[in-house]
Design a protein around this motif. Structure first.
Motif, PDB file in Angstrom:
ATOM      1  N   GLY A 248     105.235 100.069 -30.738  1.00  0.00           N
ATOM      2  CA  GLY A 248     104.298  99.281 -29.931  1.00  0.00           C
ATOM      3  C   GLY A 248     104.295  99.697 -28.490  1.00  0.00           C
ATOM      4  O   GLY A 248     104.415 100.873 -28.141  1.00  0.00           O
ATOM      5  N   GLY A 249     104.184  98.702 -27.613  1.00  0.00           N
ATOM      6  CA  GLY A 249     104.254  98.968 -26.183  1.00  0.00           C
ATOM      7  C   GLY A 249     102.907  99.225 -25.554  1.00  0.00           C
ATOM      8  O   GLY A 249     101.995  99.740 -26.170  1.00  0.00           O
ATOM      9  N   GLY A 260     105.521  90.542 -27.415  1.00  0.00           N
ATOM     10  CA  GLY A 260     106.413  90.634 -28.557  1.00  0.00           C
ATOM     11  C   GLY A 260     107.870  90.806 -28.177  1.00  0.00           C
ATOM     12  O   GLY A 260     108.208  91.578 -27.280  1.00  0.00           O
ATOM     13  N   VAL A 261     108.765  90.068 -28.884  1.00  0.00           N
ATOM     14  CA  VAL A 261     110.201  90.158 -28.618  1.00  0.00           C
ATOM     15  C   VAL A 261     110.716  91.571 -28.915  1.00  0.00           C
ATOM     16  O   VAL A 261     111.594  92.084 -28.215  1.00  0.00           O
ATOM     17  N   CYS A 262     110.147  92.228 -29.931  1.00  0.00           N
ATOM     18  CA  CYS A 262     110.609  93.561 -30.325  1.00  0.00           C
ATOM     19  C   CYS A 262     109.791  94.688 -29.692  1.00  0.00           C
ATOM     20  O   CYS A 262     109.988  95.859 -30.039  1.00  0.00           O
ATOM     21  N   TYR A 288     104.470  90.042 -42.708  1.00  0.00           N
ATOM     22  CA  TYR A 288     105.543  89.724 -41.769  1.00  0.00           C
ATOM     23  C   TYR A 288     105.055  89.782 -40.312  1.00  0.00           C
ATOM     24  O   TYR A 288     104.303  90.676 -39.931  1.00  0.00           O
ATOM     25  N   ARG A 289     105.517  88.815 -39.511  1.00  0.00           N
ATOM     26  CA  ARG A 289     105.242  88.829 -38.070  1.00  0.00           C
ATOM     27  C   ARG A 289     106.566  89.005 -37.315  1.00  0.00           C
ATOM     28  O   ARG A 289     107.511  88.244 -37.528  1.00  0.00           O
ATOM     29  N   TYR A 290     106.605  89.995 -36.427  1.00  0.00           N
ATOM     30  CA  TYR A 290     107.728  90.057 -35.493  1.00  0.00           C
ATOM     31  C   TYR A 290     107.712  88.775 -34.649  1.00  0.00           C
ATOM     32  O   TYR A 290     106.644  88.187 -34.457  1.00  0.00           O
ATOM     33  N   GLY A 293     104.963  88.129 -32.361  1.00  0.00           N
ATOM     34  CA  GLY A 293     104.064  89.243 -32.639  1.00  0.00           C
ATOM     35  C   GLY A 293     103.028  88.853 -33.678  1.00  0.00           C
ATOM     36  O   GLY A 293     102.835  87.677 -33.975  1.00  0.00           O
ATOM     37  N   GLU A 294     102.351  89.838 -34.237  1.00  0.00           N
ATOM     38  CA  GLU A 294     101.361  89.574 -35.276  1.00  0.00           C
ATOM     39  C   GLU A 294     101.624  90.459 -36.479  1.00  0.00           C
ATOM     40  O   GLU A 294     102.291  91.492 -36.373  1.00  0.00           O
ATOM     41  N   SER A 295     101.097  90.062 -37.606  1.00  0.00           N
ATOM     42  CA  SER A 295     101.272  90.806 -38.842  1.00  0.00           C
ATOM     43  C   SER A 295     100.079  91.728 -39.068  1.00  0.00           C
ATOM     44  O   SER A 295      99.049  91.630 -38.398  1.00  0.00           O
TER      45      SER A 295
END
Length: 399
Positions: A248-249, A260-262, A288-290, A293-295
């Motif tokens: 991401g990023g 997002g935490v991750c 799954y969602r971080y 975040g979003e899935s």
């Protein structure tokens, strides 16, 4: 009086959670299978389990095709076979909608007579299914001839047949249907839900749209076209985060701007700090969602307007991130939600998608610039109690 009685008998209960039968109507070579296939792909992509039931396939399993005489309106033996095929297909529709958790069944056949449509309506009433008709009407000889050329020449009915003989036989086949063709009637069928598509989308007529699925179907059908074109999908150029294996990023955002935490963590860091989350993601990567975040499932819903815009466009280039590219690719290639998160979308590579009759042709064009591999396959062990080495087994090399 008889007409009013038949209407009451064939009225369809419009329960909110009832499965839907989408019934195609129209003469041969009017794009019914094209519409059926494309609509099914779209509904599955947005998360509505949908399946096509093509009556031609049932007929080919029942009898070998010889020539157009099979479809003559006075061929009583063939009429019996065709009705038996329709009943067999309806039985499979019932199995799918009532026992296999299907939501929408697309009944792909000519359904050109009121008698056949009444049979289907009665079947739907008995099982509590909603019904939506899609009628494709085309009287342009050029469009019909092009459809025969693109699709029917390769049909299982005409394997190893002379091109001109195929055209001649199929035109006679159309004439067989024209004798008894009864289009949906504005007055007699005013109680039914339907859309009429004229000359491949130059004009539409919509009647009694009853629910969300029917509304989405109409919206979709009014956005697609058959103009030859290509869609080019490409990820952004290799980034510094790609080199470092960080997911991401958005370079340039402040700490408060990152949600997002991750975000911008490597897989190794996620495994170290959030091993349970990492395992849960591997168990169901599509849904799954971080944390914060979003899935992929969320992303598909967010990308639906983009799909509509791509369907309206002709040649177009889309530059995007890997997750977005996977979602778009899954739509065009009819990939399941299980396959979607693992589609390979390498950096510095353009994927050229060219829609063909009932699918999409893919060409991969490498830009001849080396790039790091960011593709991570699903590991064998997805259990929360797995060892770190097992969790990181498929992580691609990075700096």
């Amino acid at each position: 009086m008889e007409e009013k009685t038949s209407r009451r008998t064939a009225s369809i209960p419009q329960f909110t959670n009832s499965p839907t039968m989408v019934i195609m109507v129209g003469l041969p070579a009017r794009g019914k299978t094209y519409i059926s296939t494309k609509l099914t792909r779209y509904l599955n992509w947005i998360g509505t389990p949908t399946k096509v039931f093509n009556l031609g396939q049932y007929r080919r399993e029942a009898v070998s095709y010889k020539n157009y005489e099979f479809f003559l309106p006075d061929n009583m033996e063939a009429l019996l076979i065709r009705k038996q095929c329709a009943l067999a297909a309806l039985k499979d529709v019932h199995d799918y909608l009532s026992h296999e958790e299907g939501h929408v069944a697309v009944f792909d056949a000519t359904n050109t007579t009121r008698e056949r449509r009444s049979l289907i309506l009665q079947f739907a009433k008995e099982h509590g299914y909603k019904v939506f008709f899609i009628e494709s009407i085309c009287n342009d000889p050029g469009i019909i001839a092009e459809n025969i050329r693109q699709v029917k020449l390769g049909s299982p009915d005409y394997i190893d047949c002379d091109r001109e003989k195929v055209l001649e036989d199929f035109l006679k086949r159309i004439e067989c249907y024209e004798v008894n063709y009864q289009p949906l009637d504005d007055e007699l069928d005013s109680h039914l839900s339907y859309i009429k598509i004229f000359d491949v989308g130059t004009r539409y007529m919509v009647n009694r749209v009853q629910d969300h699925i029917q509304s989405r179907t109409v919206y979709y059908l009014m956005n697609i076209h058959v103009t030859p074109r290509s869609i080019y999908l490409c990820r952004h150029g290799e980034s510094e985060l790609n080199l470092r294996g960080r997911i991401g990023g958005d370079s340039g955002l402040s700490a408060r701007g990152k949600q997002g935490v991750c975000e911008e963590m490597t897989y190794e860091e996620i495994q170290e700090h959030y091993p349970e989350e990492f395992a849960l993601r591997d168990q169901d990567k599509y849904r799954y969602r971080y944390p914060k975040g979003e899935s992929y499932e969320d992303l598909v819903q967010r990308l639906e307007p983009v799909i509509m815009e791509l369907e309206r466009q002709e040649n177009v280039l889309v530059i995007c991130h890997q997750a977005v590219m996977r979602c778009l690719l899954a739509y065009f290639l009819d990939k399941s939600s299980d396959e979607l998160p693992y589609l390979k979308c390498p950096l510095h590579t353009v994927l050229k998608l060219t829609p063909v009759a009932y699918g999409c042709k893919v060409e991969s064009i490498y830009l001849n610039v080396e790039a790091v591999n960011t593709h991570r396959e699903k590991p064998e062990n997805v259990d929360i109690t797995r060892e770190p080495e097992e969790a990181l087994d498929t992580v691609p090399a990075h700096y």
